[in-house]
Write a protein that holds these residues in place. Structure first.
Motif, mmCIF file in Angstrom:
data_model
loop_
_atom_site.group_PDB
_atom_site.id
_atom_site.type_symbol
_atom_site.label_atom_id
_atom_site.label_comp_id
_atom_site.label_asym_id
_atom_site.label_seq_id
_atom_site.Cartn_x
_atom_site.Cartn_y
_atom_site.Cartn_z
ATOM 1 N N VAL A 1 0.841 -1.206 0.000
ATOM 2 C CA VAL A 1 0.000 0.000 0.000
ATOM 3 C C VAL A 1 0.870 1.249 0.000
ATOM 4 C CG1 VAL A 1 -1.684 1.333 1.331
ATOM 5 C CG2 VAL A 1 -1.942 -1.152 1.116
ATOM 6 N N SER A 2 1.973 1.217 0.773
ATOM 7 C CA SER A 2 2.874 2.372 0.827
ATOM 8 C C SER A 2 3.492 2.657 -0.533
ATOM 9 C CB SER A 2 3.989 2.115 1.854
ATOM 10 O OG SER A 2 3.458 1.907 3.145
ATOM 11 N N VAL A 3 3.876 1.586 -1.240
ATOM 12 C CA VAL A 3 4.453 1.751 -2.586
ATOM 13 C C VAL A 3 3.429 2.354 -3.533
ATOM 14 C CG1 VAL A 3 5.298 0.492 -4.602
ATOM 15 C CG2 VAL A 3 6.158 -0.083 -2.325
ATOM 16 N N ALA A 4 2.190 1.833 -3.471
ATOM 17 C CA ALA A 4 1.136 2.345 -4.352
ATOM 18 C C ALA A 4 0.810 3.793 -4.034
ATOM 19 C CB ALA A 4 -0.110 1.479 -4.226
ATOM 20 N N VAL A 5 0.772 4.126 -2.737
ATOM 21 C CA VAL A 5 0.473 5.506 -2.345
ATOM 22 C C VAL A 5 1.588 6.450 -2.778
ATOM 23 C CG1 VAL A 5 0.218 7.054 -0.368
ATOM 24 C CG2 VAL A 5 -1.016 4.881 -0.418
ATOM 25 N N VAL B 1 0.807 9.326 -5.359
ATOM 26 C CA VAL B 1 0.922 10.757 -5.055
ATOM 27 C C VAL B 1 1.735 11.462 -6.129
ATOM 28 C CG1 VAL B 1 1.970 12.428 -3.475
ATOM 29 C CG2 VAL B 1 0.620 10.528 -2.568
ATOM 30 N N ILE B 2 2.845 10.843 -6.528
ATOM 31 C CA ILE B 2 3.694 11.450 -7.565
ATOM 32 C C ILE B 2 2.977 11.488 -8.907
ATOM 33 C CG2 ILE B 2 5.808 11.140 -8.910
ATOM 34 C CD1 ILE B 2 7.099 10.014 -6.384
ATOM 35 N N SER B 3 2.385 10.366 -9.305
ATOM 36 C CA SER B 3 1.720 10.290 -10.607
ATOM 37 C C SER B 3 0.521 11.238 -10.667
ATOM 38 C CB SER B 3 1.266 8.855 -10.893
ATOM 39 O OG SER B 3 2.367 7.987 -10.932
ATOM 40 N N MET B 4 -0.309 11.218 -9.627
ATOM 41 C CA MET B 4 -1.494 12.059 -9.639
ATOM 42 C C MET B 4 -1.122 13.536 -9.521
ATOM 43 S SD MET B 4 -3.908 10.050 -10.211
ATOM 44 C CE MET B 4 -5.198 11.283 -10.056
ATOM 45 N N GLY B 5 -0.115 13.834 -8.681
ATOM 46 C CA GLY B 5 0.326 15.220 -8.549
ATOM 47 C C GLY B 5 0.847 15.774 -9.862
ATOM 48 N N CYS B 6 1.676 14.979 -10.533
ATOM 49 C CA CYS B 6 2.212 15.410 -11.827
ATOM 50 C C CYS B 6 1.106 15.482 -12.878
ATOM 51 C CB CYS B 6 3.307 14.449 -12.287
ATOM 52 S SG CYS B 6 4.812 14.514 -11.275
ATOM 53 N N SER B 7 0.155 14.561 -12.819
ATOM 54 C CA SER B 7 -0.958 14.586 -13.765
ATOM 55 C C SER B 7 -1.791 15.852 -13.601
ATOM 56 C CB SER B 7 -1.854 13.355 -13.578
ATOM 57 O OG SER B 7 -1.135 12.169 -13.836
ATOM 58 N N LEU C 1 0.322 1.778 -9.865
ATOM 59 C CA LEU C 1 -0.845 2.194 -9.088
ATOM 60 C C LEU C 1 -1.773 1.019 -8.816
ATOM 61 C CD1 LEU C 1 -1.834 5.709 -10.450
ATOM 62 C CD2 LEU C 1 -0.379 5.078 -8.545
ATOM 63 N N ARG C 2 -1.221 0.001 -8.182
ATOM 64 C CA ARG C 2 -2.013 -1.165 -7.810
ATOM 65 C C ARG C 2 -1.242 -1.935 -6.728
ATOM 66 N NH1 ARG C 2 0.137 -3.873 -12.943
ATOM 67 N NH2 ARG C 2 1.316 -5.638 -12.114
ATOM 68 N N PRO C 3 -1.912 -2.848 -6.017
ATOM 69 C CA PRO C 3 -1.214 -3.658 -5.010
ATOM 70 C C PRO C 3 -0.123 -4.524 -5.648
ATOM 71 C CG PRO C 3 -3.593 -3.767 -4.719
ATOM 72 C CD PRO C 3 -3.351 -3.076 -6.025
#
Length: 304
Positions: A195-199, A203-209, A257-259
């Protein structure tokens, strides 16, 4: 028991079929050679040309450098393993490959975001462009991209390093060491780390998006005040960057972005953003850029 008995990992590679592996060897050797020479050509052209001194080319030269570094982390090992029976990598080498992959990949994500900001300022605030995107600001943005990539890679690597790998299974179902294939081998509950890896990646992917979406929305809105000629020119100058962003972000989002699960398609999708996209970038940024083509012709004429 929190012990680590694994000193090396066995990489499954892309294929176990020897005939297919030989074909892949020639193919990926060609791809990697194209990556090196194509991106080096862009770097040399930009650094030696008096015409390509705007911030967009400054960022493009570093994007080419990051592309070379990114593919070099995994491609040489992949090419080598296609011709050998024992596809092993030491534990330290595996962790170094994990760190290098995420460092270069995340740096490229931040750099693509910076390039979108550069295009946004150039089109929306052309009169303030040289002051807003000054050489000092360019250097700071580059340093921030590298620092962000370093922090992200350090976090991902430390999350994996704290796990016990007690064996006997040490076979990584991939052609390079990545987080999800390694989490499967850990002798502990990896749910929290997964979960930590996905988060972290999310955060990086969504923030940059979000930054990319805001930048291109601002560009589209500003086009209403441009002349008809300017309305045609602005999307043309951004099309190359949009293409690269789409090719790079799509596969990365699918993978991270997945488990911590692995799919059969993961290796092929990883090839796309670690090798195919770095190979295509020189073509995407030069074939439709007249300034780059003219500078390359001048460079060629000087060397000949």
């Amino acid at each position: 028991e929190n012990t680590n008995n694994v000193t090396e990992f066995i990489l499954h590679g892309l294929t176990q079929d020897r005939a297919v592996a030989k074909v892949c060897f020639l193919l990926f050797l060609l791809f990697y050679t194209t990556i090196i020479f194509g991106n080096l050509l862009i770097i040399v052209t930009i650094w030696t040309s008096d015409l390509l001194n705007s911030p967009v080319y400054f960022f493009l030269s570093y994007l080419s450098f990051v592309d070379i570094s990114y593919s070099t982390v995994s491609a040489p090992k992949l090419i080598h393993d296609l011709l050998v029976e024992e596809r092993t990598i030491s534990f330290v080498g595996c962790m170094a490959q994990l760190f290098g992959t995420h460092f270069c990949g995340c740096t490229e994500i931040f750099l693509l975001m910076v390039m979108a900001y550069d295009r946004c300022v150039a089109i929306c605030k052309p009169l303030h462009y040289t002051s807003v995107v000054s050489p000092r600001i360019c250097s700071c943005l580059m340093a921030a991209s590298g620092l962000g990539g370093f922090v992200h890679a350090l976090v991902q690597t430390l999350l994996v390093l704290q796990l016990p790998f007690c064996g006997p299974n040490n076979e990584v179902d991939h052609y390079f060491c990545d987080v999800h294939p390694l989490l499967v081998l850990a002798c502990a509950d990896t749910c929290t780390i997964s979960v930590s890896v996905a988060v972290s990646s999310g955060v990086i992917s969504m923030g940059c998006s979000v930054v990319l979406a805001v930048s291109y929305t601002a560009i589209l809105v500003s086009l209403r005040t441009h002349s008809p000629k300017g309305r045609l020119k602005a999307p043309y100058t951004c099309s190359s960057h949009i293409t690269v962003v789409t090719l790079f972000f799509g596969p990365c989002i699918f993978i991270y972005l997945r488990p911590a699960t692995t799919f059969l398609a993961d290796k092929l999708i990883s090839v796309f953003y670690t090798i195919i996209t770095p190979m295509l970038n020189p073509f995407i940024y030069t074939l439709r850029n007249q300034e780059m083509k003219n500078s390359m012709k001048k460079l060629w004429s000087r060397t000949v």
